[in-house]
Write an enzyme that holds these catalytic residues in place. Structure first.
Site, PDB file in Angstrom:
ATOM      1  N   ARG A  17       2.494  -6.944  -8.712  1.00 30.97           N
ATOM      2  CA  ARG A  17       2.716  -6.241  -7.592  1.00 30.97           C
ATOM      3  C   ARG A  17       2.086  -7.680  -6.811  1.00 30.97           C
ATOM      4  NH1 ARG A  17      -2.664  -3.588  -5.778  1.00 30.97           N
ATOM      5  NH2 ARG A  17      -4.720  -6.004  -5.472  1.00 30.97           N
ATOM      6  N   ARG A  50       0.612  -1.139   0.252  1.00 30.63           N
ATOM      7  CA  ARG A  50       0.488   0.691   0.077  1.00 30.63           C
ATOM      8  C   ARG A  50       1.005   1.139   0.076  1.00 30.63           C
ATOM      9  NH1 ARG A  50      -4.751   0.742  -1.032  1.00 30.63           N
ATOM     10  NH2 ARG A  50      -5.763  -0.693  -0.298  1.00 30.63           N
ATOM     11  N   HIS A  80       0.627   2.803 -10.059  1.00 29.95           N
ATOM     12  CA  HIS A  80       0.497   3.097  -9.148  1.00 29.95           C
ATOM     13  C   HIS A  80       0.259   3.955  -8.399  1.00 29.95           C
ATOM     14  CE1 HIS A  80      -3.491   3.148  -6.511  1.00 29.95           C
ATOM     15  NE2 HIS A  80      -3.954   2.523  -6.698  1.00 29.95           N
ATOM     16  N   GLU A 104      -2.232   8.059 -11.146  1.00 30.83           N
ATOM     17  CA  GLU A 104      -1.135   6.926 -12.005  1.00 30.83           C
ATOM     18  C   GLU A 104      -1.947   6.453 -13.560  1.00 30.83           C
ATOM     19  OE1 GLU A 104      -4.349   4.034 -10.275  1.00 30.83           O
ATOM     20  OE2 GLU A 104      -4.622   5.416  -7.631  1.00 30.83           O
ATOM     21  N   ASP A 142     -11.918   9.348  -7.346  1.00 29.59           N
ATOM     22  CA  ASP A 142     -11.822   7.897  -8.186  1.00 29.59           C
ATOM     23  C   ASP A 142     -11.735   7.735  -9.341  1.00 29.59           C
ATOM     24  OD1 ASP A 142     -11.133   5.509  -8.491  1.00 29.59           O
ATOM     25  OD2 ASP A 142     -11.635   4.257  -7.538  1.00 29.59           O
ATOM     26  N   GLN A 183      -7.785  -8.684  -8.123  1.00 29.82           N
ATOM     27  CA  GLN A 183      -7.611  -6.952  -8.794  1.00 29.82           C
ATOM     28  C   GLN A 183      -6.681  -6.658  -9.002  1.00 29.82           C
ATOM     29  OE1 GLN A 183     -10.405  -4.068  -6.483  1.00 29.82           O
ATOM     30  NE2 GLN A 183      -8.637  -3.120  -6.354  1.00 29.82           N
TER      31      GLN A 183
END
Length: 319
Positions: free
Chosen positions: A108, A78, A192, A294, A236, A103
């Site tokens: 990652r 995170r 991201h 991003e 978002d 997701q």
């Protein structure tokens, strides 16, 4: 033990040999850190090839990292710059190639291989040691570090090369995706990036005026941006736009993000309630000090035929 205190100074004084960038590894070989002679540095976690730190010459951190981020390979990081591949967000149930993936895919959540470093002269002179350093990382369908769930859920042969280049005033990350399979496959990519700010209520984002975007906190409705973006609640949005994106605070530019072959840019901040609901988001008021900008290719699918490659990159420049 051999005394080495004078060795660096003697090397620096050697005619024609300016100070060089250094690359070091953590004791457990999970982290790679590159430092320029002028003090700028980056640290990359091999799990996810995640850039978890970027500091300028005064050791001021430019990326936000949750204090609860897991750096032991048990879950995605995170903060920093997690890599998204081959799908962005929850996989669409009607897209058979990616519907079984987690997701944001598996880039990652896989351990990447460090392929090496290279250095080159940037602006400036040899005497100042003003160099850049590039770190290369690799992940393929045959790699031992590939998330084992990915092999079952996405059975295509592929090769990824991820490069992280540090200059004195900017950071560039680029990803090359190659289809090594006999079949075509679809993919999406995204970087991201969590940028560090001081006070999100004083931040403005420019460069997206008149751009179309999908507002994911308003039933994924399509809208058009008017003027600068201010973060005043959960945000978002997936923008489709050309040109650089500038992040300013109190009217002063902090970052300029330019994109190469990445037509989309996500702007994200979880705000109060969303931050409270994420177990690895700490401190809970950390949303005040971060902003995700991003760059990616996520509005549709990149279809790669056998042997084809896709490359996308971002450069974040400091004011």
């Amino acid at each position: 033990m051999v005394e080495r205190a004078n060795k660096p100074s003697s090397l620096v004084a050697t005619p024609g040999l300016p100070p060089q960038p250094t690359v070091s590894f953590s004791k457990d070989n999970s982290l790679v850190t590159a430092t320029l002679p002028t003090g700028e540095s980056i640290t990359v976690l091999l799990y996810g090839a995640t850039v978890i730190s970027w500091k300028d010459s005064s050791s001021s951190e430019k990326l936000w990292l949750s204090s609860a981020a897991k750096l032991d390979g048990t879950k995605p990081v995170r903060g920093g710059i997690p890599l998204v591949f081959p799908v962005f967000g929850p996989p669409p149930p009607d897209h058979s190639q990616t519907s079984s993936l987690p997701q944001h895919g598996f880039a990652r959540t896989s351990r990447w291989e460090f392929l090496g470093k290279s250095t080159s002269e940037s602006s400036g002179t040899q005497q100042t040691g003003d160099l850049s350093v590039k770190l290369d990382f690799g992940l393929s369908s045959a790699a031992d570090g590939l998330d084992p769930k990915a092999k079952d859920a996405w059975g295509y042969k592929f090769n990824l090369i991820y490069s992280v280049t540090l200059n004195r005033k900017d950071l560039t990350t680029s990803l090359v995706v190659t289809n090594d399979d006999d079949r075509p496959f679809d993919c999406q990519v995204l970087m991201h990036t969590y940028l560090k700010v001081n006070d999100i209520t004083k931040v403005s984002i420019s460069g997206l005026d008149n751009s179309s975007y999908i507002d994911k906190v308003d039933s994924a409705s399509t809208k058009t941006q008017s003027g600068e973006i201010k973060i005043e609640g959960e945000t978002d949005r997936v923008y489709t736009a050309d040109g650089p994106v500038t992040v300013a605070e109190d009217g002063k530019t902090l970052y300029t993000v330019t994109r190469d072959n990445l037509s989309d840019v996500v702007v994200w901040n979880p705000w109060i309630e969303k931050a409270k609901g994420m177990g690895d988001f700490e401190p809970k008021d950390g949303y005040k000090e971060m902003l995700c900008v991003e760059p990616g290719s996520v509005g549709g699918w990149q279809t790669l035929e056998k042997g084809d490659a896709f490359e996308g990159a971002q450069t974040i420049t400091l004011a």
